[in-house]
Write a protein that holds these residues in place. Structure first.
Motif, PDB file in Angstrom:
ATOM      1  N   LEU A  33      71.529  67.127  34.892  1.00 34.46           N
ATOM      2  CA  LEU A  33      70.664  67.280  36.062  1.00 34.46           C
ATOM      3  C   LEU A  33      70.943  66.225  37.122  1.00 34.46           C
ATOM      4  O   LEU A  33      70.756  66.473  38.308  1.00 34.46           O
ATOM      5  N   GLN A  34      71.390  65.062  36.702  1.00 38.03           N
ATOM      6  CA  GLN A  34      71.652  63.979  37.647  1.00 38.03           C
ATOM      7  C   GLN A  34      72.967  64.147  38.407  1.00 38.03           C
ATOM      8  O   GLN A  34      73.216  63.443  39.382  1.00 38.03           O
ATOM      9  N   HIS A  80      71.361  71.381  41.990  1.00 38.23           N
ATOM     10  CA  HIS A  80      70.352  71.360  43.049  1.00 38.23           C
ATOM     11  C   HIS A  80      68.993  71.710  42.461  1.00 38.23           C
ATOM     12  O   HIS A  80      68.899  72.347  41.406  1.00 38.23           O
ATOM     13  N   VAL A  81      67.949  71.310  43.175  1.00 37.06           N
ATOM     14  CA  VAL A  81      66.579  71.533  42.720  1.00 37.06           C
ATOM     15  C   VAL A  81      65.810  72.254  43.821  1.00 37.06           C
ATOM     16  O   VAL A  81      65.861  71.852  44.986  1.00 37.06           O
ATOM     17  N   VAL A 119      65.010  74.652  48.505  1.00 36.88           N
ATOM     18  CA  VAL A 119      65.947  73.694  47.924  1.00 36.88           C
ATOM     19  C   VAL A 119      65.691  72.330  48.558  1.00 36.88           C
ATOM     20  O   VAL A 119      65.627  72.199  49.785  1.00 36.88           O
ATOM     21  N   LEU A 120      65.538  71.332  47.714  1.00 36.59           N
ATOM     22  CA  LEU A 120      65.272  69.974  48.187  1.00 36.59           C
ATOM     23  C   LEU A 120      66.565  69.309  48.633  1.00 36.59           C
ATOM     24  O   LEU A 120      67.577  69.400  47.949  1.00 36.59           O
ATOM     25  N   VAL A 129      59.532  74.967  39.666  1.00 41.80           N
ATOM     26  CA  VAL A 129      60.727  74.191  39.962  1.00 41.80           C
ATOM     27  C   VAL A 129      61.912  74.916  39.331  1.00 41.80           C
ATOM     28  O   VAL A 129      61.853  75.275  38.147  1.00 41.80           O
ATOM     29  N   ALA A 130      62.958  75.144  40.112  1.00 49.38           N
ATOM     30  CA  ALA A 130      64.158  75.784  39.590  1.00 49.38           C
ATOM     31  C   ALA A 130      65.320  74.797  39.661  1.00 49.38           C
ATOM     32  O   ALA A 130      65.521  74.148  40.695  1.00 49.38           O
ATOM     33  N   LEU A 131      66.043  74.677  38.573  1.00 46.56           N
ATOM     34  CA  LEU A 131      67.206  73.796  38.490  1.00 46.56           C
ATOM     35  C   LEU A 131      68.438  74.663  38.617  1.00 46.56           C
ATOM     36  O   LEU A 131      68.696  75.544  37.796  1.00 46.56           O
TER      37      LEU A 131
END
Length: 80
Positions: A43-44, A49-50, A56-57, A71-73
């Protein structure tokens, strides 16, 4: 009070589930602390993307999801 977290594509394979529910409010650090280390490392990465509530952030570390939010990863997409 919970946040639904969706793991898409190969992230769901890595976690062995497509979604989990985590306590709200949920920050980026809390999300990383709530998943296995191997998933947190993925994830890092820059290519993950998040999205929160469908947006999308720009900075995923600014994640702050409230009760009832999703929240979608998002892993990289391949196609051809």
């Amino acid at each position: 009070m919970a946040v639904k977290v969706l793991f898409l594509g190969p992230l769901s394979d890595l976690l062995d589930t497509a979604e989990i529910s985590l306590p709200a409010p949920l920050s980026w650090g809390q999300l990383l602390d709530s998943v296995p280390q191997a998933v947190a490392e993925q994830l890092q990465g820059e290519r993950i993307h998040v999205a929160c509530q469908g947006h999308v952030l720009r900075d995923k570390t600014a994640l702050f999801a409230l009760d009832g939010q999703e929240v979608a990863l998002l892993p990289p997409v391949s196609g051809g």
